[in-house]
Design a protein around this motif. Structure first.
Motif, PDB file in Angstrom:
ATOM      1  N   THR A  91      47.578  34.973  29.322  1.00  0.00           N
ATOM      2  CA  THR A  91      47.139  33.807  28.862  1.00  0.00           C
ATOM      3  C   THR A  91      46.332  34.088  27.367  1.00  0.00           C
ATOM      4  O   THR A  91      45.790  35.146  27.254  1.00  0.00           O
ATOM      5  N   SER A  92      46.185  32.797  26.671  1.00  0.00           N
ATOM      6  CA  SER A  92      45.427  32.950  25.264  1.00  0.00           C
ATOM      7  C   SER A  92      44.310  32.336  25.597  1.00  0.00           C
ATOM      8  O   SER A  92      43.317  32.357  24.517  1.00  0.00           O
ATOM      9  N   LEU A  93      43.932  31.965  26.834  1.00  0.00           N
ATOM     10  CA  LEU A  93      42.518  31.307  26.925  1.00  0.00           C
ATOM     11  C   LEU A  93      41.493  32.356  27.664  1.00  0.00           C
ATOM     12  O   LEU A  93      41.633  32.439  28.698  1.00  0.00           O
ATOM     13  N   PRO A  94      40.274  32.924  27.062  1.00  0.00           N
ATOM     14  CA  PRO A  94      39.722  33.510  27.434  1.00  0.00           C
ATOM     15  C   PRO A  94      38.648  32.650  28.622  1.00  0.00           C
ATOM     16  O   PRO A  94      38.465  31.477  28.603  1.00  0.00           O
ATOM     17  N   GLY A  95      38.500  33.542  29.701  1.00  0.00           N
ATOM     18  CA  GLY A  95      37.953  32.940  30.839  1.00  0.00           C
ATOM     19  C   GLY A  95      38.706  32.193  31.916  1.00  0.00           C
ATOM     20  O   GLY A  95      38.361  31.674  33.010  1.00  0.00           O
ATOM     21  N   TRP A  96      40.143  32.112  31.942  1.00  0.00           N
ATOM     22  CA  TRP A  96      41.182  31.663  33.042  1.00  0.00           C
ATOM     23  C   TRP A  96      40.895  32.511  33.991  1.00  0.00           C
ATOM     24  O   TRP A  96      41.392  33.983  33.869  1.00  0.00           O
ATOM     25  N   LEU A  97      40.434  32.128  35.246  1.00  0.00           N
ATOM     26  CA  LEU A  97      40.106  32.891  36.318  1.00  0.00           C
ATOM     27  C   LEU A  97      41.259  32.644  37.387  1.00  0.00           C
ATOM     28  O   LEU A  97      41.566  31.696  37.463  1.00  0.00           O
ATOM     29  N   VAL A  98      41.362  33.573  38.241  1.00  0.00           N
ATOM     30  CA  VAL A  98      42.051  33.419  39.501  1.00  0.00           C
ATOM     31  C   VAL A  98      41.092  33.849  40.598  1.00  0.00           C
ATOM     32  O   VAL A  98      40.610  34.828  40.721  1.00  0.00           O
ATOM     33  N   LEU A  99      40.966  32.979  41.490  1.00  0.00           N
ATOM     34  CA  LEU A  99      40.498  33.187  42.724  1.00  0.00           C
ATOM     35  C   LEU A  99      41.435  33.682  43.795  1.00  0.00           C
ATOM     36  O   LEU A  99      42.479  32.728  44.268  1.00  0.00           O
ATOM     37  N   LEU A 100      41.301  34.942  44.289  1.00  0.00           N
ATOM     38  CA  LEU A 100      42.196  35.410  45.567  1.00  0.00           C
ATOM     39  C   LEU A 100      41.463  35.785  46.856  1.00  0.00           C
ATOM     40  O   LEU A 100      40.612  36.473  46.708  1.00  0.00           O
ATOM     41  N   PRO A 101      42.386  35.586  47.619  1.00  0.00           N
ATOM     42  CA  PRO A 101      41.717  35.825  49.067  1.00  0.00           C
ATOM     43  C   PRO A 101      41.885  37.157  49.078  1.00  0.00           C
ATOM     44  O   PRO A 101      42.708  37.864  48.578  1.00  0.00           O
ATOM     45  N   ARG A 102      40.962  37.869  49.982  1.00  0.00           N
ATOM     46  CA  ARG A 102      41.004  39.327  50.120  1.00  0.00           C
ATOM     47  C   ARG A 102      42.044  39.608  51.303  1.00  0.00           C
ATOM     48  O   ARG A 102      42.267  40.927  51.484  1.00  0.00           O
ATOM     49  N   ARG A 103      42.923  38.787  51.539  1.00  0.00           N
ATOM     50  CA  ARG A 103      44.023  39.159  52.430  1.00  0.00           C
ATOM     51  C   ARG A 103      45.102  38.231  52.230  1.00  0.00           C
ATOM     52  O   ARG A 103      44.887  37.140  51.482  1.00  0.00           O
ATOM     53  N   HIS A 104      46.451  38.527  52.703  1.00  0.00           N
ATOM     54  CA  HIS A 104      47.516  37.562  52.037  1.00  0.00           C
ATOM     55  C   HIS A 104      47.321  36.237  53.045  1.00  0.00           C
ATOM     56  O   HIS A 104      47.407  36.343  54.242  1.00  0.00           O
TER      57      HIS A 104
END
Length: 192
Positions: free
Chosen positions: A28-41
């Protein structure tokens, strides 16, 4: 894999709790683009446990931290889990800068996730953003510009603000099994 968690770069471990990990998106070129990921699949939102499903408040806390750090006008949240190779639950939490061109508002913002290589945030800049987000929430002195550097005290891994772990200053937080390691699943392959 939990042992590998502590060696991940700051951009891959901005915050975490027993159920979720927050990483900066790649490509990404956008600072701060976050991804929230579960700790399991998990492949579908309806398969989240009740504890994992309590993420609305977490998204709000991340949005507040992004506003404090980036000065964004608002944040977007999205979850699709459809792109090839990324068919697992993950939520995008995207700061929308005040000056973002209208063509990039709403779903158009995903055009910034597939930025040409020269326009992409470098790993160093994503780590700087991660450090700023790890700093105490609400501290206006921690605001950074897209190319700026975080304050010197903004180091180390932080629990997610507002969670039991995040509000227990000085206590170590519980870590559950970590099954996501390596790069963020939201790289140059496109939105999911």
């Amino acid at each position: 894999m939990e042992a590998r968690f502590d060696v991940l770069p700051p951009r891959e471990r901005i915050a975490s709790d027993r159920h979720w990990r927050v990483a900066h998106a790649t490509g990404t070129s956008l600072p701060g683009w976050l991804v929230l990921l579960p700790r399991r699949h998990v492949t579908a939102v309806h398969d989240l446990t009740d504890a994992e499903a309590a993420l609305g408040a977490l998204q709000v806390r991340l949005s507040r931290a992004l506003r404090t750090v980036t000065g964004c006008a608002k944040t977007y949240t999205a979850q699709f889990a459809e792109a090839e190779g990324f068919a697992h639950v993950h939520f995008h939490v995207v700061p929308r800068p005040e000056d973002l061109p209208p063509r990039l508002h709403g779903p158009g913002v995903f055009g910034l996730l597939r930025a040409p290589e020269p326009e992409r945030l470098t790993a160093d800049r994503a780590d700087h953003m991660a450090h700023a987000l790890m700093a105490e929430p609400g501290d206006r002195q921690n605001r950074v510009s897209p190319g700026g550097h975080p304050p010197a005290h903004a180091t180390g891994r932080r629990p997610i603000p507002g969670t039991a772990a995040g509000s227990a200053a000085g206590r170590s937080h519980h870590r559950s099994e970590h099954r996501h390691a390596g790069p963020s699943p939201c790289g140059g392959a496109g939105p999911t």
